[in-house]
Design an enzyme around this catalytic site. Structure first.
Site, PDB file in Angstrom:
ATOM      1  N   ASP A 161       0.837  -1.191   0.000  1.00  0.00           N
ATOM      2  CA  ASP A 161       0.000   0.000   0.000  1.00  0.00           C
ATOM      3  C   ASP A 161       0.881   1.254   0.000  1.00  0.00           C
ATOM      4  OD1 ASP A 161      -2.748   1.164   0.435  1.00  0.00           O
ATOM      5  OD2 ASP A 161      -1.777   1.915   2.254  1.00  0.00           O
ATOM      6  N   GLU A 187       1.566  -0.475  -5.147  1.00  0.00           N
ATOM      7  CA  GLU A 187       0.635   0.607  -5.446  1.00  0.00           C
ATOM      8  C   GLU A 187       1.544   1.824  -5.625  1.00  0.00           C
ATOM      9  OE1 GLU A 187      -3.424   2.580  -3.659  1.00  0.00           O
ATOM     10  OE2 GLU A 187      -1.783   2.199  -2.260  1.00  0.00           O
TER      11      GLU A 187
END
Length: 606
Positions: free
Chosen positions: A315, A350
């Site tokens: 993330d 990401e």
């Protein structure tokens, strides 16, 4: 180097925790309802203690004394029970409470206690089950099975439910190559949610990076390991979505739960001492700090060695390469690659955060995969009528403008997706022109404002058969484009059968029917269509289009496209014609795309 965490053996149990600036650290054991404090011994930046006997199963935490001066980065408060950053299991979930941030308020009754793990032999080292080019199925563990009618009620919403035969049958029907589990480690709710009667349903606010959440994984490490083994037995890999970019201790108004009370230098600070917030969550972990990198690496090693995890999705991954600016040659990348346990794992970035110059699609190491939001946006815009054939062709063929024109397509680093946990569901993309996040309590200000979505003339639910038919055609076109694309593809759970969140594109705080997968009312015909697409793609498309010169772009009449065809802003029909490898034994892949009729026809010919 000191082995951090709690390590039990037959004769003794050793505890070690890092706290370089503390004056004293106590190990706190909780037995029979009481707390016993044991002063620890300083060993450089670490504190250690060894107690007689195997203390497996014992609850414990730490307290640390030193300077209390938040304005100059010190948060020592012996009244705060602190969770071991190396804990792997906890006895309860985190709860948000004002006392967590008030100096002198004891928190032993509200903070989870870590559990001393029993000695566990590492699993045999095996290569990942998942390889790039396959189908990744992103899911929220609780939301995915909490309403599943075939899963026993007492198992629903847990990691163990993913091993149920009905769940595995669904994954196999879709030819899923790997499930990507949204965070399964323990998190704390954001402070603003409790007054609104809401909770964090996604888990992107962790406190201890390797401590499994006892609500999602009540059986601890053994439950995750057994579930991974069950999925591996069916040829399905398991990827973990990990949050190494920040912690739930948040900003200056946040609580003292773990790292903040032990080693606040783990968080990145500006020269004036203020917290850097490249995450939008109040703080940022500082990957220029070797101790932070070590925690991340040890977390990954733990999940690989003891649970058999195939890889990780990171993330807000640019944070891992910030010090404070993004650096493609950041130490963490080399440390992962040089680690014998981690070097062959699947790594998915990401590739953006909200910090300065935070967008880095295409800038991660060559062996990493990356979420490709350009694919998401451009494919949506094509089917909305706002993008031309040339852009769509580039996205279908692997996004060479992002990842390089000379990269073999079989090694394409793009993770192509059309919807993810964050944003509209795929069904909502064709049903809502605007977000509808009123249930989040922020006056519809949260979530993405630009979604490249449309509603076919009616916002939200409708009984109009014409609109419903148009939406179904749009969904099939979007899904067909995804499954025809070069690279790894990702589908979010429920998008294969028309899951809706009623236009909410930021359902992180909706642990209710709005955010749960509705198994009873799914669109079986759409699900079957997706299963057929995936079956055709599985084991075949990845062998097509290895090199750019094996791809032909034809008009709808079967003629090679001309410059004029490419420049037509709304080209009506074209065919993506990919020749197979000479030794593959397979024929051509023909994908016909016609925007006017919402047609994506995939045909394999021998």
């Amino acid at each position: 180097m000191t082995e951090l965490g709690a390590v039990a053996s037959a004769q003794s149990t050793r505890f070690a925790v890092r706290s370089p600036l503390a004056d004293i650290v106590w190990l706190c054991l909780f037995v029979d309802g009481g707390e016993t404090r044991h002063p620890m011994e300083r060993n450089g930046p670490d504190w250690t203690i060894e107690l007689p006997g195997n203390l497996s199963g014992t609850r414990y935490g730490y307290r640390a004394a030193g300077e209390w001066g938040p304005s100059h980065e010190q948060w020592f408060d012996p009244a705060k029970l602190l969770v071991d950053p190396y804990a792997v299991e906890l006895d309860r979930r985190f709860v948000q409470d004002p006392r967590l941030g008030i100096y002198g308020e004891d928190t032993a009754d509200i903070v989870p206690r870590a559990i001393v793990p029993a000695p566990m032999e590492p699993l045999p080292k095996e290569p990942p089950v998942f390889a790039r080019g396959g189908l990744v199925y992103e899911l929220n563990v609780r939301a995915f099975t909490i309403r599943h009618p075939e899963v026993p009620e007492h198992v629903r919403g847990t990691v163990g439910a993913l091993a149920h035969p009905a769940v595995i049958a669904h994954l196999k029907k879709l030819s899923v190559n790997a499930v990507e589990l949204m965070p399964v480690v323990a998190w704390v709710d954001e402070r603003h949610l409790k007054p609104l009667g809401l909770v964090n349903a996604w888990g992107y606010n962790p406190v201890a990076m390797m401590a499994l959440d006892p609500g999602l994984c009540p059986g601890g490490v053994a439950e995750l390991r057994d579930t991974v083994a069950a999925l591996h037995a069916e040829g399905i890999g398991v990827l973990l979505d990990v949050v190494f970019n920040h912690s739930g201790e948040s900003d200056m108004g946040g609580g003292v739960l773990s790292l903040r009370g032990l080693d606040n230098a783990a968080y990145a600070h500006a020269p004036d001492g203020t917290l850097i917030n490249d995450t939008g969550c109040g703080n940022t972990l500082d990957f220029a700090n070797p101790a932070v990198r070590r925690l991340a690496l040890d977390t990954m090693r733990h999940f690989v060695a003891h649970c058999g995890i195939d890889g990780f999705r990171f993330d807000l991954a640019p944070v891992m390469a910030r010090s404070p600016g993004f650096e493609p040659a950041a130490p963490i990348f080399a440390e992962i690659e040089d680690d014998p346990l981690l070097t062959d794992r699947v790594l998915i970035a990401e590739p953006w955060d909200i910090g300065p110059n935070g967008y880095h699609l295409g800038n991660f190491p060559a062996h990493w995969l990356e979420w490709n939001d350009r694919f998401r946006d451009d494919v949506r815009r094509f089917w909305k009528g706002e993008e031309g054939i040339g852009t769509l062709a580039t996205r279908l063929a692997g996004s060479s403008d992002v990842f390089g024109p000379h990269q073999p397509h079989s090694d394409c680093r793009s993770v192509n997706f059309l919807a993810a946990h964050d944003g509209f569901t795929l069904a909502d993309v064709v049903s809502y022109a605007h977000r509808h996040n009123e249930a989040n309590g922020e006056n519809n200000r949260d979530g993405h404002g630009e979604n490249f979505s449309w509603n076919n003339g009616v916002e939200g639910p409708t009984d109009n058969p014409v609109v419903l038919a148009e939406r179904k055609a749009d969904l099939k076109a979007l899904l067909g484009t995804l499954f025809a694309s070069t690279g790894t593809i990702m589908l979010t759970a429920g998008d294969e059968f028309g899951r809706s969140q009623q236009g909410n594109n930021n359902a992180y705080c909706q642990d209710n029917a709005l955010g749960w997968v509705d198994w009873e009312n799914r669109d079986i015909a759409l699900e079957d269509y997706v299963a057929e697409l995936s079956a055709r793609r599985h084991g075949r498309l990845r062998s097509f289009a290895r090199f750019p010169d094996k791809v032909r772009w034809l008009t709808g009449e079967g003629q090679l496209m001309t410059v004029e065809d490419w420049e037509h802003p709304n080209g009506h029909s074209f065919i993506y014609d990919a020749e197979a490898e000479e030794d593959s034994g397979e024929g051509e892949l023909r994908v016909e795309i016609c925007r006017a009729r919402h047609l994506v026809a995939i045909d394999f010919t021998a």
